[in-house]
Design an enzyme around this catalytic site. Structure first.
Site, PDB file in Angstrom:
ATOM      1  N   HIS A 166       0.831  -1.203   0.000  1.00 33.55           N
ATOM      2  CA  HIS A 166       0.000   0.000   0.000  1.00 33.55           C
ATOM      3  C   HIS A 166       0.869   1.260   0.000  1.00 33.55           C
ATOM      4  O   HIS A 166       1.583   1.524   0.963  1.00 33.55           O
ATOM      5  CB  HIS A 166      -0.881  -0.037   1.249  1.00 33.55           C
ATOM      6  CG  HIS A 166      -1.855   1.076   1.369  1.00 33.55           C
ATOM      7  ND1 HIS A 166      -1.900   1.924   2.465  1.00 33.55           N
ATOM      8  CD2 HIS A 166      -2.840   1.489   0.541  1.00 33.55           C
ATOM      9  CE1 HIS A 166      -2.875   2.789   2.306  1.00 33.55           C
ATOM     10  NE2 HIS A 166      -3.466   2.547   1.153  1.00 33.55           N
ATOM     11  N   ARG A 167       0.821   2.002  -1.108  1.00 31.29           N
ATOM     12  CA  ARG A 167       1.691   3.172  -1.302  1.00 31.29           C
ATOM     13  C   ARG A 167       3.156   2.769  -1.180  1.00 31.29           C
ATOM     14  O   ARG A 167       3.999   3.527  -0.708  1.00 31.29           O
ATOM     15  CB  ARG A 167       1.351   4.291  -0.309  1.00 31.29           C
ATOM     16  CG  ARG A 167      -0.139   4.694  -0.319  1.00 31.29           C
ATOM     17  CD  ARG A 167      -0.468   5.760   0.714  1.00 31.29           C
ATOM     18  NE  ARG A 167      -1.903   5.763   0.991  1.00 31.29           N
ATOM     19  CZ  ARG A 167      -2.474   6.386   2.009  1.00 31.29           C
ATOM     20  NH1 ARG A 167      -1.739   7.085   2.853  1.00 31.29           N
ATOM     21  NH2 ARG A 167      -3.783   6.336   2.184  1.00 31.29           N
ATOM     22  N   GLU A 208       0.522  -0.594  -4.703  1.00 34.33           N
ATOM     23  CA  GLU A 208      -0.637   0.277  -4.885  1.00 34.33           C
ATOM     24  C   GLU A 208      -0.135   1.698  -4.762  1.00 34.33           C
ATOM     25  O   GLU A 208       0.727   1.984  -3.925  1.00 34.33           O
ATOM     26  CB  GLU A 208      -1.689  -0.029  -3.810  1.00 34.33           C
ATOM     27  CG  GLU A 208      -2.993   0.750  -3.930  1.00 34.33           C
ATOM     28  CD  GLU A 208      -3.013   2.065  -3.162  1.00 34.33           C
ATOM     29  OE1 GLU A 208      -4.003   2.802  -3.279  1.00 34.33           O
ATOM     30  OE2 GLU A 208      -2.028   2.377  -2.445  1.00 34.33           O
ATOM     31  N   ASP A 212      -1.242   6.167  -5.706  1.00 35.56           N
ATOM     32  CA  ASP A 212      -2.321   7.129  -5.979  1.00 35.56           C
ATOM     33  C   ASP A 212      -1.821   8.183  -6.953  1.00 35.56           C
ATOM     34  O   ASP A 212      -0.669   8.618  -6.854  1.00 35.56           O
ATOM     35  CB  ASP A 212      -2.737   7.833  -4.682  1.00 35.56           C
ATOM     36  CG  ASP A 212      -2.986   6.848  -3.555  1.00 35.56           C
ATOM     37  OD1 ASP A 212      -4.111   6.347  -3.463  1.00 35.56           O
ATOM     38  OD2 ASP A 212      -2.050   6.573  -2.780  1.00 35.56           O
ATOM     39  N   HIS A 220      -0.951  10.775  -2.407  1.00 33.63           N
ATOM     40  CA  HIS A 220      -2.265  10.375  -1.920  1.00 33.63           C
ATOM     41  C   HIS A 220      -3.199  11.551  -1.625  1.00 33.63           C
ATOM     42  O   HIS A 220      -4.310  11.621  -2.133  1.00 33.63           O
ATOM     43  CB  HIS A 220      -2.140   9.510  -0.660  1.00 33.63           C
ATOM     44  CG  HIS A 220      -3.459   9.111  -0.086  1.00 33.63           C
ATOM     45  ND1 HIS A 220      -4.136   9.863   0.856  1.00 33.63           N
ATOM     46  CD2 HIS A 220      -4.261   8.039  -0.351  1.00 33.63           C
ATOM     47  CE1 HIS A 220      -5.276   9.285   1.147  1.00 33.63           C
ATOM     48  NE2 HIS A 220      -5.386   8.169   0.439  1.00 33.63           N
ATOM     49  N   GLU A 277      -4.545   4.014  -8.180  1.00 36.40           N
ATOM     50  CA  GLU A 277      -5.808   4.590  -7.708  1.00 36.40           C
ATOM     51  C   GLU A 277      -5.934   6.011  -8.236  1.00 36.40           C
ATOM     52  O   GLU A 277      -5.066   6.854  -8.013  1.00 36.40           O
ATOM     53  CB  GLU A 277      -5.888   4.602  -6.176  1.00 36.40           C
ATOM     54  CG  GLU A 277      -7.214   5.190  -5.715  1.00 36.40           C
ATOM     55  CD  GLU A 277      -7.377   5.293  -4.201  1.00 36.40           C
ATOM     56  OE1 GLU A 277      -8.231   6.096  -3.772  1.00 36.40           O
ATOM     57  OE2 GLU A 277      -6.673   4.590  -3.465  1.00 36.40           O
ATOM     58  N   LYS A 279      -7.200   9.419  -7.877  1.00 39.01           N
ATOM     59  CA  LYS A 279      -7.669  10.225  -6.746  1.00 39.01           C
ATOM     60  C   LYS A 279      -8.485  11.407  -7.272  1.00 39.01           C
ATOM     61  O   LYS A 279      -8.035  12.548  -7.281  1.00 39.01           O
ATOM     62  CB  LYS A 279      -6.481  10.729  -5.927  1.00 39.01           C
ATOM     63  CG  LYS A 279      -5.738   9.651  -5.169  1.00 39.01           C
ATOM     64  CD  LYS A 279      -6.547   9.045  -4.041  1.00 39.01           C
ATOM     65  CE  LYS A 279      -6.783  10.054  -2.939  1.00 39.01           C
ATOM     66  NZ  LYS A 279      -7.478   9.441  -1.790  1.00 39.01           N
ATOM     67  N   ASP A 337       0.193  -2.106   4.373  1.00 41.09           N
ATOM     68  CA  ASP A 337       1.343  -1.210   4.553  1.00 41.09           C
ATOM     69  C   ASP A 337       2.622  -2.002   4.810  1.00 41.09           C
ATOM     70  O   ASP A 337       3.721  -1.480   4.630  1.00 41.09           O
ATOM     71  CB  ASP A 337       1.115  -0.286   5.771  1.00 41.09           C
ATOM     72  CG  ASP A 337      -0.029   0.695   5.557  1.00 41.09           C
ATOM     73  OD1 ASP A 337      -0.301   1.048   4.400  1.00 41.09           O
ATOM     74  OD2 ASP A 337      -0.652   1.108   6.558  1.00 41.09           O
TER      75      ASP A 337
END
Length: 242
Positions: free
Chosen positions: A7-8, A34, A36, A49, A106, A108, A226
């Site tokens: 995640h990120r 992943e 954003d 993000h 993703e 945003k 994470d």
């Protein structure tokens, strides 16, 4: 085998949405990352993000009000020793060409619509020849439908915060091949039934051991965490079983 998406990037230990976090996720053995994306004032796609730069960088203000050249001067590694810039999507895709990671982008565009963002992202993904390794997700489901119409060859997945009744029916209706629900808003039964109907399930953001065990036990498609190192350690327990 349940895939693990960082995640990120490996954000439990490194500055989120930076090249450092992405590289460390790959080194750790994650199956995917992943990230954003948003647009700068001059229409460039950057990886960040929040709609503002305040929390994650040395600057203040909205991403959309910065020119790319000014945004790149900011430090996206506030807590670390080494300065890291906000990455451009091009930079990340260029790096993805050197490995086999899957990448969940993703969009945003919930607060600001970022006109033309879908076209720009899709064009870049096609330019780098990565259409089969990208998943486009968003809480803005209109954007997901639009992305599918622009590029039916790229997988799409709507994001959910709350439970949705028979989510596989909804996913099929918008031609999405996956769903990305909040892990606490989806039961084991719904996950299993959704997968049985041909829709991938990738819950977010799964950081507790108990939640990871739960998803490995039912062989969930993937989950977003994470801490990919912890997830990989727990996954090994299931790989050893007959």
């Amino acid at each position: 085998m349940t895939q693990i998406f960082a995640h990120r990037g490996y954000s439990a230990s490194f500055a989120e949405n930076t090249m450092g976090a992405f590289v460390e996720a790959e080194k750790a053995g994650a199956d995917g990352i992943e990230l954003d994306v948003q647009l700068t004032k001059d229409g460039e796609i950057v990886v960040i993000h929040d709609e503002t730069v305040d929390r994650t960088t040395s600057g203040t203000g909205f991403v959309k009000d910065f020119l790319l050249k000014d945004l790149l001067k900011l430090n996206a590694n506030k807590k670390g020793v080494k300065k890291e810039p906000i990455p451009t999507l091009s930079e990340v895709l260029e790096w993805l060409k050197t490995n086999k990671l899957i990448c969940n982008i993703e969009l945003k565009n919930g607060l600001f619509s970022y006109e033309g963002m879908e076209q720009k992202v899709i064009q870049l993904v096609r330019t780098y020849g990565l259409t089969n390794r990208i998943i486009l997700s968003s809480f803005n489901h209109y954007s997901i439908v639009y992305s599918y119409r622009l590029a039916p060859e790229i997988e799409t997945a709507p994001l959910f915060i709350e439970g949705i009744y028979m989510p596989w029916i909804y996913a099929q209706s918008i031609k999405a091949k996956g769903i990305h629900p909040n892990h606490s808003a989806v039961s084991d039964e719904i996950i299993v039934r959704t997968m049985a109907n041909g829709i991938a399930v990738r819950p977010y953001t799964v950081n507790k051991d108990t939640d990871m065990h739960r998803l490995f036990k039912i062989n969930c498609t993937s989950f977003i965490t994470d801490d990919p190192v912890k997830a990989l350690r727990i996954r090994k327990l299931y790989q050893k079983r007959p």
